[in-house]
Scaffold this active site. Structure first.
Site, PDB file in Angstrom:
ATOM      1  N   GLU A  15       0.836  -1.211   0.000  1.00  0.00           N
ATOM      2  CA  GLU A  15       0.000   0.000   0.000  1.00  0.00           C
ATOM      3  C   GLU A  15       0.872   1.263   0.000  1.00  0.00           C
ATOM      4  OE1 GLU A  15      -3.080   1.806  -0.785  1.00  0.00           O
ATOM      5  OE2 GLU A  15      -3.711  -0.115   0.035  1.00  0.00           O
TER       6      GLU A  15
ATOM      7  N   GLU B 160       1.601   6.332  -7.046  1.00  0.00           N
ATOM      8  CA  GLU B 160       0.510   7.219  -7.458  1.00  0.00           C
ATOM      9  C   GLU B 160       0.903   8.686  -7.304  1.00  0.00           C
ATOM     10  OE1 GLU B 160      -3.060   6.223  -5.359  1.00  0.00           O
ATOM     11  OE2 GLU B 160      -3.497   4.530  -6.673  1.00  0.00           O
TER      12      GLU B 160
END
Length: 130
Positions: free
Chosen positions: A73, A80
């Site tokens: 994550e 991102e």
């Protein structure tokens, strides 16, 4: 033979790098809903582990599964963020990078789910069947 003394400031820089890492985890935790979900899931799993008094080997599997999901994550968040910086407008390769990173999180989460089901499933079943 005595080992040479570390260069001045080396230990201070090493300690600061831990601070940077913790700051990054905190920033991601504050801004990423999925990471907040993983934090809640981690707390639930730790509570279940304490309740069912997991063996050391079981704790090791839980720790690896949790760390794998958190690491995936955090990598996803970093990818991102960097992708948004270098490609603020839509680009197919930027989208692909984000999709692949999200896929890594999905695989890690599914793996952790399997570990959890294998470790906790029989214990919960036994508890419910009493």
């Amino acid at each position: 033979m005595a080992s040479p003394a570390p260069p001045p400031g080396l230990l201070r820089r090493r300690a600061a790098s831990f601070g940077h890492a913790l700051r990054g985890i905190g920033a991601a935790l504050r801004s990423e809903l999925h990471l907040q979900f993983h934090a809640v899931a981690t707390a639930v799993v730790l509570g279940l582990g304490l309740y069912f008094r997991l063996r050391l080997s079981e704790w090791a599997l839980v720790a690896l599964a949790v760390a794998g999901v958190w690491a995936a994550e955090l990598f996803n968040t970093a990818i991102e963020t960097l992708t948004n910086l270098v490609s603020p407008d839509y680009h197919p390769l930027a989208g692909k990078a984000k999709d692949v990173a999200a896929g890594a999180v999905l695989l890690a989460a599914l793996g952790a789910l399997v570990v959890g089901a294998l470790l906790f499933g029989p214990k919960i079943w036994l508890l419910l069947s009493r």
